[in-house]
Design an enzyme around this catalytic site. Structure first.
Site, PDB file in Angstrom:
ATOM      1  N   ILE A  62       0.846  -1.210   0.000  1.00 18.29           N
ATOM      2  CA  ILE A  62       0.000   0.000   0.000  1.00 18.29           C
ATOM      3  C   ILE A  62       0.881   1.260   0.000  1.00 18.29           C
ATOM      4  CG2 ILE A  62      -1.846   1.242   1.199  1.00 18.29           C
ATOM      5  CD1 ILE A  62      -2.701  -1.481   2.437  1.00 18.29           C
ATOM      6  N   ARG A  84      11.289  -1.671   8.121  1.00 18.23           N
ATOM      7  CA  ARG A  84      12.216  -2.605   8.766  1.00 18.23           C
ATOM      8  C   ARG A  84      13.433  -2.820   7.873  1.00 18.23           C
ATOM      9  NH1 ARG A  84       8.505  -7.144   9.910  1.00 18.23           N
ATOM     10  NH2 ARG A  84       6.827  -5.799  10.543  1.00 18.23           N
ATOM     11  N   THR A 143      -3.855   5.723   7.145  1.00 17.48           N
ATOM     12  CA  THR A 143      -4.924   4.853   6.627  1.00 17.48           C
ATOM     13  C   THR A 143      -4.675   3.410   7.072  1.00 17.48           C
ATOM     14  OG1 THR A 143      -3.683   4.609   4.563  1.00 17.48           O
ATOM     15  CG2 THR A 143      -5.463   6.228   4.557  1.00 17.48           C
ATOM     16  N   ARG A 178      -3.804   1.845  10.856  1.00 16.95           N
ATOM     17  CA  ARG A 178      -4.549   1.531  12.070  1.00 16.95           C
ATOM     18  C   ARG A 178      -4.474   2.726  13.012  1.00 16.95           C
ATOM     19  NH1 ARG A 178      -6.561  -1.788   9.478  1.00 16.95           N
ATOM     20  NH2 ARG A 178      -6.670  -4.046   9.789  1.00 16.95           N
ATOM     21  N   GLU A 216     -12.477   3.067  17.169  1.00 16.67           N
ATOM     22  CA  GLU A 216     -13.419   3.109  16.059  1.00 16.67           C
ATOM     23  C   GLU A 216     -14.709   2.453  16.529  1.00 16.67           C
ATOM     24  OE1 GLU A 216     -11.762   1.366  12.505  1.00 16.67           O
ATOM     25  OE2 GLU A 216     -10.139   2.831  12.450  1.00 16.67           O
ATOM     26  N   HIS A 269     -12.924   4.652   8.052  1.00 16.13           N
ATOM     27  CA  HIS A 269     -12.232   3.398   7.700  1.00 16.13           C
ATOM     28  C   HIS A 269     -12.808   2.804   6.398  1.00 16.13           C
ATOM     29  CE1 HIS A 269      -9.740  -0.072   9.601  1.00 16.13           C
ATOM     30  NE2 HIS A 269      -9.641  -0.090   8.281  1.00 16.13           N
ATOM     31  N   ILE A 270     -12.634   3.562   5.316  1.00 21.27           N
ATOM     32  CA  ILE A 270     -13.197   3.128   4.024  1.00 21.27           C
ATOM     33  C   ILE A 270     -12.111   2.786   3.001  1.00 21.27           C
ATOM     34  CG2 ILE A 270     -15.413   4.340   4.232  1.00 21.27           C
ATOM     35  CD1 ILE A 270     -14.071   6.499   2.282  1.00 21.27           C
TER      36      ILE A 270
HETATM   37  C1  DGY Z   1      -7.758  -4.248   6.179  1.00 17.47           C
HETATM   38  O1  DGY Z   1      -7.907  -4.983   5.195  1.00 17.47           O
HETATM   39  O2  DGY Z   1      -6.986  -4.529   7.096  1.00 17.47           O
HETATM   40  C2  DGY Z   1      -8.583  -3.015   6.213  1.00 17.47           C
HETATM   41  O3  DGY Z   1      -8.245  -2.182   7.252  1.00 17.47           O
HETATM   42  C3  DGY Z   1     -10.038  -3.382   6.285  1.00 17.47           C
HETATM   43  O4  DGY Z   1     -10.758  -2.684   5.333  1.00 17.47           O
END
Ligand code: DGY
Length: 324
Positions: free
Chosen positions: A156, A177, A235, A237, A266, A285-286
């Site tokens: 990501i 890391r 985006t 946690r 959340e 959390h989208i």
């Molecule tokens: C994940 O896949 O970990 C996302 O946070 C959930 O949408």
């Protein structure tokens, strides 16, 4: 084989399982399955499809040690006691890769929205405050040629780095890391220390998994080392940043702004002061919430269940020691 799913999931995955002869039962209520009930239900099932909101702890795993597989329909699995699952030889699956683009899209969107204070401006219109044109008001910051710092350069993070490099010619630095040859070669990204990431980033975007090492990583001390013009994006946690410290850092203008798709806890309370700050954008959390991505996530979860039903190693496995 029968599988319990802790909520409704897209038909892509459901159909695959049904076609493979698996009986699928879904929780249809609009709230999480209570812990005791989840145990009782799972005792009647061979497998489970879970999401990040389900608490798959030692208590649950011990009571449901008969489960042939737990397929998490998410890439993150910090809600699962992996050590205990491995001890009990329960394979845990996740859905890697398929949500990287959608999640990075949200990071990118948050970065832009914060840089131009988009939700604050929108609220101004709703409040009837779109008035006299003042050339010195409503000013955001530009992103062209700025430095993007990535904390946690996995799939990501790499997607986000690519978008920012392509769209705005941003220079990429990252802390991870291990250094990434791919990021270095394809984007000229530079591996830097955590301190350097804090001090040099114009936009600092968090993409790491939640672990003991990353939990509560971004504190007031960290924010105080960032540029006063910096934007903080998370985006990944909500527990990776300290929410109270972030609020204080924004209030005292230690940093310019923040964009969050994840909060702690959340859901976020509607009264949270962060929601009313001009340079803050919060989403519920989208990251992976597109029709295409959620369909793919359900497919990967189904493939994990189908493999387990056939007695073969699941394809998207996070705890290989469950098989050793
Ligand atoms: C994940 O896949 O970990 C996302 O946070 C959930 O949408």
């Amino acid at each position: 084989m029968n599988v319990f799913v802790t909520r409704l999931i897209p038909t892509t995955g459901l159909k695959l399982m049904v076609d493979a002869g698996i009986v699928v039962n879904q929780w249809k209520e609009p709230y999480d399955v209570p812990a005791d009930e989840l145990i009782q239900i799972c005792k009647e099932h061979d497998a489970l499809i879970s999401v990040g909101q389900d608490k798959i702890d030692k208590n649950f795993l011990t009571a449901c040690s008969h489960l042939k597989v737990i397929a998490q329909m998410a890439v993150g699995f910090d809600n699962i006691d992996l050590i205990e699952a491995s001890k009990l030889r329960i394979p845990i699956g996740n859905t890697p890769g398929v949500l990287s683009r959608a999640t990075a899209d949200v990071s990118f969107m948050l970065m832009l929205m914060v840089s131009r204070m988009a939700t604050f401006m929108y609220r101004k219109i709703l409040d009837g405050k779109w008035g006299f044109y003042d050339p010195t008001a409503n000013l955001g910051v530009e992103l062209y040629g700025k430095t993007l710092g990535i904390y946690g350069l996995g799939k990501i993070g790499l997607e986000m780095a690519q978008k920012c490099s392509n769209a705005f010619g941003m220079n990429i630095i990252y802390h991870n890391r291990n250094p990434s040859l791919l990021a270095d070669r394809s984007l000229g990204a530079k591996f830097v220390s955590f301190e350097s990431l804090l001090g040099r980033s114009d936009v600092l975007s968090v993409h790491s998994a939640l672990t003991e090492e990353t939990k509560n990583k971004f504190t007031l001390e960290c924010f105080s080392k960032m540029k006063p013009t910096a934007i903080f994006i998370n985006t990944a946690r909500g527990s990776i940043h300290n929410e109270r410290d972030l609020t204080e850092a924004l209030r005292s203008k230690m940093i310019w702004g923040a964009g969050l798709d994840v909060t702690n806890p959340e859901p976020m309370q509607a009264s949270n002061p962060l929601l009313m700050m001009p340079n803050v954008v919060i989403l519920p959390h989208i990251g992976s919430a597109t029709i295409e991505t959620r369909g793919e996530m359900s497919r990967l979860a189904a493939e994990n269940i189908i493999a387990a039903s056939r007695g073969i190693k699941i394809p998207y496995l996070v705890n290989p020691s469950a098989y050793s």
